[in-house]
Design an enzyme around this catalytic site. Sequence first.
Site, mmCIF file in Angstrom:
data_model
loop_
_atom_site.group_PDB
_atom_site.id
_atom_site.type_symbol
_atom_site.label_atom_id
_atom_site.label_comp_id
_atom_site.label_asym_id
_atom_site.label_seq_id
_atom_site.Cartn_x
_atom_site.Cartn_y
_atom_site.Cartn_z
ATOM 1 C CG LEU A 50 8.823 -9.785 -13.071
ATOM 2 C CD1 LEU A 50 7.721 -10.800 -12.772
ATOM 3 C CD2 LEU A 50 9.237 -9.091 -11.775
ATOM 4 C CG HIS A 60 1.987 7.633 -1.017
ATOM 5 N ND1 HIS A 60 1.068 6.619 -1.124
ATOM 6 C CD2 HIS A 60 1.262 8.775 -0.863
ATOM 7 C CE1 HIS A 60 -0.162 7.117 -1.045
ATOM 8 N NE2 HIS A 60 -0.071 8.421 -0.877
ATOM 9 C CG ASP A 80 -5.634 0.378 -0.546
ATOM 10 O OD1 ASP A 80 -5.228 1.558 -0.490
ATOM 11 O OD2 ASP A 80 -6.809 0.054 -0.301
HETATM 12 C C1 IPE Z 1 -6.755 1.440 -5.384
HETATM 13 O O1 IPE Z 1 -6.658 1.977 -4.103
HETATM 14 C C2 IPE Z 1 -5.789 2.103 -6.306
HETATM 15 C C3 IPE Z 1 -4.368 1.841 -6.051
HETATM 16 C C4 IPE Z 1 -3.876 1.084 -5.112
HETATM 17 C C5 IPE Z 1 -3.473 2.497 -6.950
HETATM 18 P P1 IPE Z 1 -7.589 3.162 -3.618
HETATM 19 O O2 IPE Z 1 -7.191 3.466 -2.219
HETATM 20 O O3 IPE Z 1 -7.541 4.280 -4.576
HETATM 21 O O4 IPE Z 1 -9.031 2.498 -3.673
HETATM 22 P P2 IPE Z 1 -10.357 2.816 -2.884
HETATM 23 O O5 IPE Z 1 -10.616 4.293 -3.016
HETATM 24 O O6 IPE Z 1 -10.125 2.427 -1.473
HETATM 25 O O7 IPE Z 1 -11.389 1.965 -3.528
HETATM 26 C C1 IPE Z 2 -2.439 3.188 -1.980
HETATM 27 O O1 IPE Z 2 -2.491 3.627 -0.663
HETATM 28 C C2 IPE Z 2 -1.682 4.125 -2.877
HETATM 29 C C3 IPE Z 2 -2.491 4.751 -3.915
HETATM 30 C C4 IPE Z 2 -3.773 4.607 -4.064
HETATM 31 C C5 IPE Z 2 -1.795 5.598 -4.846
HETATM 32 P P1 IPE Z 2 -3.567 4.676 -0.196
HETATM 33 O O2 IPE Z 2 -3.014 6.048 -0.361
HETATM 34 O O3 IPE Z 2 -4.866 4.456 -0.866
HETATM 35 O O4 IPE Z 2 -3.674 4.341 1.344
HETATM 36 P P2 IPE Z 2 -4.992 4.343 2.215
HETATM 37 O O5 IPE Z 2 -5.989 3.465 1.546
HETATM 38 O O6 IPE Z 2 -5.461 5.769 2.280
HETATM 39 O O7 IPE Z 2 -4.554 3.831 3.539
HETATM 40 MG MG MG Z 3 -6.455 3.261 -0.412
#
Ligand code: IPE
Ligand code: IPE
Ligand code: MG
Length: 255
Positions: free
Chosen positions: A145, A51, A34
């Site tokens: 792995l 990303h 995240d």
């Molecule tokens: C969790 O992150 C999902 C992934 C990392 C794939 P999100 O960014 O979607 O989660 P929330 O919305 O902060 O809970």
């Molecule tokens: C995690 O990073 C990637 C996915 C959930 C696919 P985020 O896109 O949720 O990044 P933040 O939380 O907005 O910073």
């Molecule tokens: Mg996120």
Amino acid sequence: MVKFFNLNKNEDQDDREVHIDLNNIPKHIAIIMDGNGRWAKERNLPRTMGHRAAVEAIRDIVKECSKLNVNYLTLYAFSTENWKRPKDEVSALMRLLVEYLKKELNELDKNNVIINCIGDISKLPLACQEQLIISCEKTKTNTGLTLNLALNYGGRYEIVRAFKLMYEDIKSKKINEEDINEETVSKYLYTKGMPDPDIIIRPSGEQRLSNFLLWQCAYSEFWYSDIKWPDFKKEHLYKAISDYQNRDRRFGGLK
Ligand code: IPE
Ligand code: IPE
Ligand code: MG
């Protein structure tokens, strides 16, 4: 025992040697990757650049887990809730997935990694599904792995799916009511045959599960950090493992 010097001078608590015991490496590490969007925002870049940077972090962490002889690494890459995001971001994520697999497949295969998916990949764009099938097929006889990619994955969806599969098997008399126990339920999950995660790592400062491995995390150790996933380096992995090794896992019992 290995010693690893942490180069991150900005964080006092991390600014010291990290010791990890090679005889007590977690068998299964799960990571909620995240913070990509916030990483990009801090740099005035579009979210998709976050990303993209995330993929680099994946590459290094997979390599490191292989080296440390971790058996399973589960990466939360796309949740069942992430479809709520703007279409452009979802498409970019899907394209990056294909790009990552195409670019890394030979190297992963060479490193003996088994690529596996958890989640309902039938809802992903066809190009993703095809590349995933190719990648899983090519690496299925490897012995190193297991890299679980959680894609269109949701813990609640996984449990509902398990109920449905179990119901079918009861109807067709493959199993009886008496056969239903915790072990049987585990066998109906995507993670069938795998140990539960020993540690769940979530960078980015959030301290929630966001629908990740709900059944499997019953006794997982949680490790949180403010680092955004694109900045997550092997030293953070070492720190997480070292902290894990200093936890007292009692599983409800006494020492
Ligand atoms: C969790 O992150 C999902 C992934 C990392 C794939 P999100 O960014 O979607 O989660 P929330 O919305 O902060 O809970
Ligand atoms: C995690 O990073 C990637 C996915 C959930 C696919 P985020 O896109 O949720 O990044 P933040 O939380 O907005 O910073
Ligand atoms: Mg996120």
